[in-house]
Scaffold this motif. Structure first.
Motif, mmCIF file in Angstrom:
data_model
loop_
_atom_site.group_PDB
_atom_site.id
_atom_site.type_symbol
_atom_site.label_atom_id
_atom_site.label_comp_id
_atom_site.label_asym_id
_atom_site.label_seq_id
_atom_site.Cartn_x
_atom_site.Cartn_y
_atom_site.Cartn_z
ATOM 1 N N LEU A 11 89.392 34.881 61.369
ATOM 2 C CA LEU A 11 88.679 35.491 62.491
ATOM 3 C C LEU A 11 88.929 34.770 63.813
ATOM 4 N N VAL B 171 90.056 36.450 67.236
ATOM 5 C CA VAL B 171 89.197 36.455 68.428
ATOM 6 C C VAL B 171 89.922 35.859 69.634
ATOM 7 N N ILE C 37 92.179 38.524 70.827
ATOM 8 C CA ILE C 37 91.392 39.589 71.450
ATOM 9 C C ILE C 37 90.998 39.196 72.869
ATOM 10 N N ILE D 81 85.866 42.940 58.860
ATOM 11 C CA ILE D 81 84.916 42.630 59.930
ATOM 12 C C ILE D 81 85.197 43.437 61.184
ATOM 13 N N PRO D 82 84.326 44.381 61.546
ATOM 14 C CA PRO D 82 84.491 45.076 62.827
ATOM 15 C C PRO D 82 84.206 44.081 63.951
ATOM 16 N N ILE D 83 85.147 43.925 64.866
ATOM 17 C CA ILE D 83 84.936 42.953 65.949
ATOM 18 C C ILE D 83 84.577 43.666 67.243
ATOM 19 N N LEU D 84 85.404 44.597 67.656
ATOM 20 C CA LEU D 84 85.084 45.368 68.866
ATOM 21 C C LEU D 84 84.948 46.841 68.495
ATOM 22 N N GLY D 85 84.127 47.548 69.269
ATOM 23 C CA GLY D 85 84.018 48.995 69.090
ATOM 24 C C GLY D 85 83.282 49.397 67.831
ATOM 25 N N ALA D 86 82.251 48.610 67.463
ATOM 26 C CA ALA D 86 81.491 48.897 66.244
ATOM 27 C C ALA D 86 81.047 50.360 66.211
ATOM 28 N N ILE E 99 79.068 44.458 58.568
ATOM 29 C CA ILE E 99 78.474 45.266 59.643
ATOM 30 C C ILE E 99 77.352 44.461 60.294
ATOM 31 N N THR E 100 77.461 44.232 61.591
ATOM 32 C CA THR E 100 76.468 43.371 62.246
ATOM 33 C C THR E 100 75.660 44.105 63.309
#
Lengths: 324, 324
Positions: free
Chosen positions: B59, B63, B66, B90-95, B116-117
């Motif tokens: 990650l 990151v 990104i 892991i969704p990082i951007l654009g959840a 999912i956070t």
């Protein structure tokens, strides 16, 4: 998380519950913790002043904020995220510099899943910078740091001279002198060798806050407890300061210079690394005595080493390094 | 992931296995996928040309990358990370813009945990921009987009005029005209109202690559399959292009203009969004015929809409919008 002497900053966005719960759990483990609302957080200072940053919010929000403040692998503190429900603890930056370990510990505290994404077989050593921090030393020849850390990463031994015992580290550090690479602590004469990193012990300034009813014995215990926490002993301490005269008697017994600081001085003092005031202190109109005292007496270029920790609910102690 | 018409870019660092496996799985679901090694990836183009980006690595590395390319919530594609062992997605951007959905789907494909956070109760609607993309339209008055999307976020109804049926969307879109907010497709006369977003259907250019043995029936099926995938019909298509004359006969039957393009033209054509060549195409010394043909005939300001998809192993089809 026992090494996070400057503590954790937990930043919450919409929901405060999980952040508060985690901060309490961290404090129970005698590690400092400050809580910030996202809107009020000064991220520039947080980045500089804490040993761990935890975003209690959705990962995307954490990452977009990180992008504004992250600098580089060797400069950023470990950064983690935890979702509002406390389901996942995610090391984002500094996986091998503490974030993975913190995630495992926090996950246990909260019953979360630690989202470890780095390869487990990757060698995990304590860098020379971190070693220096753990023994409260300044690095005198930074140009050799990469070479010695690389040796550790390759699995080579590094001999430490000038210390009686090693702090809790990873990698092949050992006390001795039959190595190709060395860390030498507290030696005046330096050789021009590129396989040696020279460390100089920092001089320490201790600040003490205490309730009126705290007795001298408790104050002394608190000071020794704080020193023990950072692997230091009283011989490194140059000054102990407080707004309480009683602390002066303890300092005298410990053979350390005492400086009495007025509440006015404490309240007019500012430093980017001071912990945010608790609601109670805000109501009383006083700042954090321990940290302010430690930093005031440490003078110009002082650096916070140990964020205030409470002792028996009566005393708080903070430690700063004295600037040169 | 059926909406990711421009496909996924998967970037791998040290280990290729999980990235390859995932890319194959995505392709099986008739969604385009390109594989890039971290060192060779042109992130600027990837950011612009794919509907989903997946970092197959730790990650922290994802990151830090990104941070170099992310712009803002409304501009970045959904970005995810998956660790080398495929344990976490892991969704990082654009959840809320697809990344959570993608994570759930990928997790099922690989047997991973979707991290999912974001709060699940958060309203999740298809934005007006995404709606326009899903019906292959250009937004004529962008200044009203925020207002109409906000209405959807508040749970208000938005009436769509000029379409016979809605694409698969979230939020209270409906065909009809008893709403406070509107999306109007394909109307020449525009009113000066701030509650209406006007959409203009894009004109499409189809590029076809085919093996010599592919028959006309298969080619026609492939074209209709591709159009169906992007919710468009043949009436929106202005030109069909290929290096094969046989495709011209299919175009004639479909009532669409045909353009024969030479292999030389294809091979000398460049566009930042062209898929990387497969090893096989590299060996044959030819570029992606379908995408190149679609983009060449779409002229200046062409935009890739559908990255090439294979049909029955004999035909590939790509669709671009014609620039104005």
């Amino acid at each position: 998380m026992e090494r996070a002497w400057r503590g954790f900053a937990i930043i919450y966005a919409s929901k405060k519950e999980i952040a508060e719960r985690l901060c309490e759990e961290i404090k129970k483990r005698e590690t400092p913790c400050s809580l910030f609302s996202y809107k009020e957080a000064n991220f520039k200072n947080i980045w500089k002043c804490y040993d761990g940053i935890i975003f209690a919010m959705a990962l995307s929000g954490a990452v977009r904020t990180i992008c504004k403040y992250a600098q580089s692998k060797d400069k950023d503190p470990p950064v983690l995220a935890i979702d509002d429900e406390g389901k996942f603890v995610i090391p984002i930056l500094g996986a091998h510099w503490g974030a993975n370990e913190y995630a495992e510990e926090i996950a246990k505290l909260l019953g979360s899943i630690p989202v470890i994404t780095t390869a487990s077989e990757l060698s995990n050593v304590t860098s020379v910078e971190e070693f220096a921090r753990l023994v409260n030393c300044k690095i005198l020849n930074v140009e050799n740091v990469v070479k010695v850390t690389s040796a550790l990463l390759r699995g080579e031994e590094v001999c430490v001279k000038g210390l009686k015992k090693l702090p809790n580290v990873k990698g092949k550090y050992k006390i001795g002198d039959n190595c190709k690479y060395f860390i030498v602590v507290g030696e005046e004469d330096r050789e021009e060798a590129d396989n040696v990193v020279y460390l100089k012990p920092l001089k320490l300034s201790i600040g003490v806050g205490s309730k009126i009813e705290a007795d001298e014995k408790t104050i002394e215990e608190a000071i020794l407890f704080a020193l023990n926490k950072i692997n230091a002993d009283i011989s490194q301490v140059e000054v102990i300061s407080s707004v309480r005269e009683k602390v002066g008697k303890v300092a005298e017994r410990l053979g350390v210079k005492f400086r009495l600081i007025s509440l006015e001085e404490v309240n007019s003092f500012n430093d980017e690394c001071l912990s945010p005031q608790s609601q109670k202190l805000k109501e009383l109109g006083i700042k954090n005595v321990a940290e302010a005292c430690a930093l005031i007496s440490a003078g110009k270029n002082a650096k916070l080493i140990l964020r205030k920790i409470p002792y028996k609910g009566e005393v708080t102690v903070s430690i700063a390094s004295i600037g040169e």
